[in-house]
Scaffold this active site. Sequence first.
Site, short mmCIF file in Angstrom:
data_model
loop_
_atom_site.label_atom_id
_atom_site.label_comp_id
_atom_site.label_asym_id
_atom_site.label_seq_id
_atom_site.Cartn_x
_atom_site.Cartn_y
_atom_site.Cartn_z
N ARG A 1 0.93 -1.28 -0.03
CA ARG A 1 0.12 -0.01 0.05
C ARG A 1 0.90 1.24 -0.08
NH1 ARG A 1 -5.01 1.91 3.78
NH2 ARG A 1 -6.15 0.53 2.21
N HIS B 1 -7.46 0.87 -6.08
CA HIS B 1 -7.69 -0.08 -4.99
C HIS B 1 -8.64 -1.24 -5.16
CE1 HIS B 1 -7.90 -0.79 -0.87
NE2 HIS B 1 -8.87 0.09 -0.43
N1 NVA Z 1 -9.73 7.47 -1.52
C1 NVA Z 1 -9.32 6.95 -0.10
C2 NVA Z 1 -9.64 5.55 0.01
C3 NVA Z 1 -9.14 4.96 1.24
C4 NVA Z 1 -9.74 3.41 1.46
C5 NVA Z 1 -7.83 7.32 0.13
O1 NVA Z 1 -6.88 6.89 -0.86
O2 NVA Z 1 -7.44 7.85 1.20
N1 CP Z 2 -11.32 0.89 2.73
C1 CP Z 2 -9.94 0.51 3.07
O1 CP Z 2 -8.97 0.41 2.40
O2 CP Z 2 -9.63 0.81 4.45
P1 CP Z 2 -8.46 0.99 5.21
O3 CP Z 2 -7.73 2.42 4.81
O4 CP Z 2 -8.64 0.93 6.78
O5 CP Z 2 -7.41 -0.28 5.01
#
Ligand code: NVA
Ligand code: CP
Length: 328
Positions: free
Chosen positions: A107, A134
């Site tokens: 990530r 994602h």
């Molecule tokens: N768009 C958000 C998604 C979190 C799961 C982010 O990248 O912070």
């Molecule tokens: N939806 C999601 O990716 O949540 P986190 O940022 O908590 O992993």
Amino acid sequence: MTDIKGRDFLKLLDFSASEIEYLIDLAADFKAKKKAGISHRMHEGKNIALIFEKTSTRTRCAFEVAAHDLGMNATYLDPSGSQIGKKESIADTARVLSSMYDGIEYRGFGQEIVEELAHYSKVPVWNGLTNEFHPTQILADFLTVKEHFGKLKGIKLVYMGDARFNMGDSLMVGCAKMGLDFTACAPRNYFPDRALISECEKIAAGSGATLSFETDVAKAVKGADVIYTDIWVSMGEPEKVWEERIAALSPYQVNSEVMSLAGDNAVFMHCLPSYHDMKTAIGKEMCEKFGRTAMEVTDEVFESPRSLVFKEAENRMHTIKAVMAATL
Ligand code: NVA
Ligand code: CP
């Protein structure tokens, strides 16, 4: 028979509709097994590394629990707890970790980083969120849609808010692949990247999906099955963008008026975390600063029986388990 053993899971664009469907169905199968207490330790003794350059609750926990359920061990590398990027390149990290581990989750920031990691890794790499995509979230969302509506094809999904980032992009790709009708509802300059739209239009032509881009909320949500939103300021973005996001995206907040315009059938979905109230440090600070009580969704909609958000969150674990089980 679908076989994706040894493959990376970096973005849905790399997978066919039947491979995506296979992963969703495999996840449903794992979910049923877990609920029935049937052991499925099919990767006993394997080890996986979880690299998080951004924070996480769902994705990290989903990978860790899924790994344990499959009989594996997981090592968590937190945003500051490794040499990655600062003292060691992605290419070197990939070669080191893939000599010890059977799979690597990443990530972080740009999609090119996870692609580079995968290029140099000898073992499967899974994208746990980048700025652009994602993909494991979409599998969970689509499992949730399938559980609720019994199908994916022909479902009308409206994404409200900033459609230029990971969630808007990935939902558009997922809908194009799987034959859903996707609408991005946002100000014109918040629509996805033109090149990605073109790529998805070609995919949609083959799957029967439709893609539309609408600035008018009432027009966009009419007849929707799913109203989806995400936070207006994503991880890694500077604090100063809050003001412009609130100004631009406030008309696109999901509230009870939007849900009633959508119709009785519509459900609410969100990848989470969400600023639906003032019970978080950032949510409280920004709500107070800008004179609001919620951001992208009201607490009323978030807590309503039409909200599937916690089912989606649970499904992160079952779908991530399917991705690991199928690629290892
Ligand atoms: N768009 C958000 C998604 C979190 C799961 C982010 O990248 O912070
Ligand atoms: N939806 C999601 O990716 O949540 P986190 O940022 O908590 O992993």
